[in-house]
Design a protein around this motif. Structure first.
Motif, PDB file in Angstrom:
ATOM      1  N   LEU A   6       8.292   5.222 -13.253  1.00 36.60           N
ATOM      2  CA  LEU A   6       7.486   6.089 -14.097  1.00 36.60           C
ATOM      3  C   LEU A   6       7.844   7.555 -13.886  1.00 36.60           C
ATOM      4  N   SER A   7       8.274   7.906 -12.662  1.00 39.19           N
ATOM      5  CA  SER A   7       8.610   9.301 -12.377  1.00 39.19           C
ATOM      6  C   SER A   7       9.788   9.794 -13.212  1.00 39.19           C
ATOM      7  N   VAL A   8      10.589   8.864 -13.732  1.00 32.97           N
ATOM      8  CA  VAL A   8      11.718   9.241 -14.581  1.00 32.97           C
ATOM      9  C   VAL A   8      11.277   9.390 -16.034  1.00 32.97           C
ATOM     10  N   VAL A   9      10.435   8.485 -16.510  1.00 33.26           N
ATOM     11  CA  VAL A   9      10.041   8.508 -17.916  1.00 33.26           C
ATOM     12  C   VAL A   9       8.842   9.415 -18.168  1.00 33.26           C
ATOM     13  N   SER A  10       8.025   9.645 -17.142  1.00 32.92           N
ATOM     14  CA  SER A  10       6.852  10.512 -17.280  1.00 32.92           C
ATOM     15  C   SER A  10       6.512  11.118 -15.917  1.00 32.92           C
ATOM     16  N   PRO A  11       7.236  12.142 -15.511  1.00 35.38           N
ATOM     17  CA  PRO A  11       7.062  12.712 -14.162  1.00 35.38           C
ATOM     18  C   PRO A  11       5.632  13.143 -13.852  1.00 35.38           C
ATOM     19  N   ALA A  12       4.945  13.753 -14.796  1.00 36.83           N
ATOM     20  CA  ALA A  12       3.587  14.239 -14.537  1.00 36.83           C
ATOM     21  C   ALA A  12       2.636  13.079 -14.252  1.00 36.83           C
ATOM     22  N   SER A  13       2.745  12.014 -15.044  1.00 33.93           N
ATOM     23  CA  SER A  13       1.893  10.843 -14.827  1.00 33.93           C
ATOM     24  C   SER A  13       2.166  10.219 -13.465  1.00 33.93           C
ATOM     25  N   ALA A  14       3.440  10.127 -13.105  1.00 39.30           N
ATOM     26  CA  ALA A  14       3.808   9.535 -11.822  1.00 39.30           C
ATOM     27  C   ALA A  14       3.269  10.355 -10.663  1.00 39.30           C
ATOM     28  N   ALA A  15       3.358  11.675 -10.773  1.00 36.68           N
ATOM     29  CA  ALA A  15       2.874  12.542  -9.696  1.00 36.68           C
ATOM     30  C   ALA A  15       1.379  12.364  -9.487  1.00 36.68           C
ATOM     31  N   ALA A  16       0.639  12.267 -10.572  1.00 39.07           N
ATOM     32  CA  ALA A  16      -0.809  12.083 -10.463  1.00 39.07           C
ATOM     33  C   ALA A  16      -1.146  10.732  -9.846  1.00 39.07           C
ATOM     34  N   MET A  17      -0.408   9.699 -10.234  1.00 41.34           N
ATOM     35  CA  MET A  17      -0.673   8.371  -9.695  1.00 41.34           C
ATOM     36  C   MET A  17      -0.303   8.285  -8.218  1.00 41.34           C
ATOM     37  N   ARG A  18       0.795   8.889  -7.853  1.00 45.79           N
ATOM     38  CA  ARG A  18       1.235   8.820  -6.458  1.00 45.79           C
ATOM     39  C   ARG A  18       0.232   9.498  -5.528  1.00 45.79           C
ATOM     40  N   ALA A  19      -0.392  10.573  -6.004  1.00 50.05           N
ATOM     41  CA  ALA A  19      -1.301  11.336  -5.154  1.00 50.05           C
ATOM     42  C   ALA A  19      -2.611  10.604  -4.891  1.00 50.05           C
ATOM     43  N   SER A  20      -2.950   9.645  -5.733  1.00 53.69           N
ATOM     44  CA  SER A  20      -4.264   8.999  -5.638  1.00 53.69           C
ATOM     45  C   SER A  20      -4.217   7.586  -5.096  1.00 53.69           C
ATOM     46  N   ARG A  21      -3.086   7.180  -4.512  1.00 54.98           N
ATOM     47  CA  ARG A  21      -2.950   5.801  -4.078  1.00 54.98           C
ATOM     48  C   ARG A  21      -2.527   5.677  -2.622  1.00 54.98           C
ATOM     49  N   ASP A  22      -3.054   4.631  -1.965  1.00 51.11           N
ATOM     50  CA  ASP A  22      -2.593   4.297  -0.618  1.00 51.11           C
ATOM     51  C   ASP A  22      -1.292   3.520  -0.725  1.00 51.11           C
ATOM     52  N   SER A  23      -0.421   3.725   0.226  1.00 49.02           N
ATOM     53  CA  SER A  23       0.843   2.993   0.249  1.00 49.02           C
ATOM     54  C   SER A  23       0.626   1.579   0.782  1.00 49.02           C
ATOM     55  N   GLY A  24       1.632   0.754   0.622  1.00 48.16           N
ATOM     56  CA  GLY A  24       1.550  -0.596   1.154  1.00 48.16           C
ATOM     57  C   GLY A  24       1.380  -0.616   2.662  1.00 48.16           C
ATOM     58  N   ASP A  25       1.884   0.415   3.352  1.00 47.80           N
ATOM     59  CA  ASP A  25       1.768   0.471   4.816  1.00 47.80           C
ATOM     60  C   ASP A  25       0.313   0.490   5.258  1.00 47.80           C
TER      61      ASP A  25
END
Length: 363
Positions: free
Chosen positions: A211-230
């Protein structure tokens, strides 16, 4: 080419089932391209062959050209090239867990009563390194018929919708998985739920990278609000450490087989105990001499029968049986060799069976 709308495809599906349709798409087999892919056989090469951006502008599409001796190989080459356009954002940062893919494929995360028709125009190729939502738009064969060329395209707005829906659906799945019912706490099922949450979060990381390639802004918002698999992996390990498993193997010389079973459980961080635990691996091994005519060596056949028992209910949740035959100049050493062979089978075959059992607990 006809225009395919993700919303149109899924508009008749209940929201809770959208994830299942997307996951079905996720595990689709290797695409040979949509049936209505434009095929050009003129003597003049199409403009996209030398200048893809002229046919598929980069402000709307991500595209790549591939070639091969036939149409199938050309399309696979184009899909591979398209994946390479995304580069490190896909292949390096994270690898989607094979358990996640296997769970999807085996129907564990699907409602098998539901049926979905996913249009071939949004079918992806087989490997996780390729892209959901990629399409083979056009192909062209040179006049000599020696080479075929194909262009793979991802429509950015459509892909943004697709990946956003998939990520959000996986988020809902994670919330459900980590909401462990009281009766499942302290059980293998709790561990399996948290492990699946970790696998799903890892999958989301992959999807956010695309998603960061097709919609960088959307990806940035999603990445900031999620816990990683770790984060969920740590929680799964903590849950496992609180679940005691006892191991007993009758007729086990030097506890070789008991240690092998214990290593399988401790490998997932379960606590091994000599006292009664919630679970017990109860096994026995027996030996019998095997006579092989005209062979001077002694042979021993070892038969192992085991069962993993839920001590609260008394139910056998995982039976396991196997056998080996080993030879040596002396019968005692043949038996020792048989024990070593059984230990190796436990660490490989039983480990796979146990992992499959854990995976099957997620419905």
């Amino acid at each position: 080419m006809k225009d395919i709308s993700i919303c149109r495809i899924f508009k008749s599906c209940a929201p809770a089932l959208v994830l299942q349709a997307l996951l079905l798409l996720f595990i689709s087999g290797c695409a040979s391209g949509p049936k209505d892919t434009a095929v050009t056989d003129t003597s003049t090469p199409p403009i996209w062959l030398s200048n893809p951006d002229a046919s598929y502008p980069s402000n709307r599409y991500v595209s790549a050209v591939g070639s091969g001796e036939d149409r199938t190989s050309a399309e696979k080459s184009a899909l591979t090239s398209l994946t390479a356009v995304f580069g490190q954002s896909i292949s390096s940062d994270t690898t989607v867990s094979s358990r996640y893919k296997d769970s999807v494929k085996d129907g564990i995360l699907q409602d098998n009563s539901a049926s979905f028709s996913i249009d071939e125009n949004i079918t992806t190729a087989v490997a996780m390194d390729t892209l959901i939502g990629a399409e083979i738009k056009e192909t062209w064969t040179d006049t000599a018929g020696k080479y075929t060329y194909a262009i793979a395209v991802m429509d950015k707005p459509k892909a943004a919708i697709l990946y956003t829906d998939l990520i959000n659906s996986n988020d809902n799945l994670i919330k459900e998985l980590i909401n462990v019912p009281e009766e499942e706490k302290g059980t293998f099922r709790e561990y399996s739920r948290l492990r699946m949450a970790a696998d799903t979060a890892d999958a989301n990381e992959h999807f956010i990278n695309v998603l960061s390639v097709v919609s960088p802004a959307s990806a940035a918002a999603m990445r900031a609000s999620r816990d990683s698999g770790d984060v969920y992996t740590v929680k799964a390990a903590a849950a496992a450490a609180a679940i005691p498993v006892s191991v007993y193997v009758e007729n086990d010389n030097e506890n070789r087989l008991a240690n092998a079973f214990a290593s399988v459980f401790s490998g997932s961080n379960f606590r091994i105990t000599n006292r009664d635990g919630r679970y017990m691996l109860d096994a026995s091994v027996s030996f019998s001499e095997v006579i092989l005519p005209a062979n001077p060596n002694k042979f021993s056949r070892a038969v192992l029968n085991a069962r993993l028992v839920d001590m609260d209910s008394g139910a056998v949740i995982l039976p396991y049986s196997t056998s080996v035959r080993e030879g040596h100049a002396s019968l005692p050493e043949a038996e020792n060799r048989a024990l070593r062979s059984l230990a190796k089978k436990i660490e490989s075959d039983f480990a796979k069976s146990f992992d499959s059992y854990l995976q099957s607990l997620i419905k």
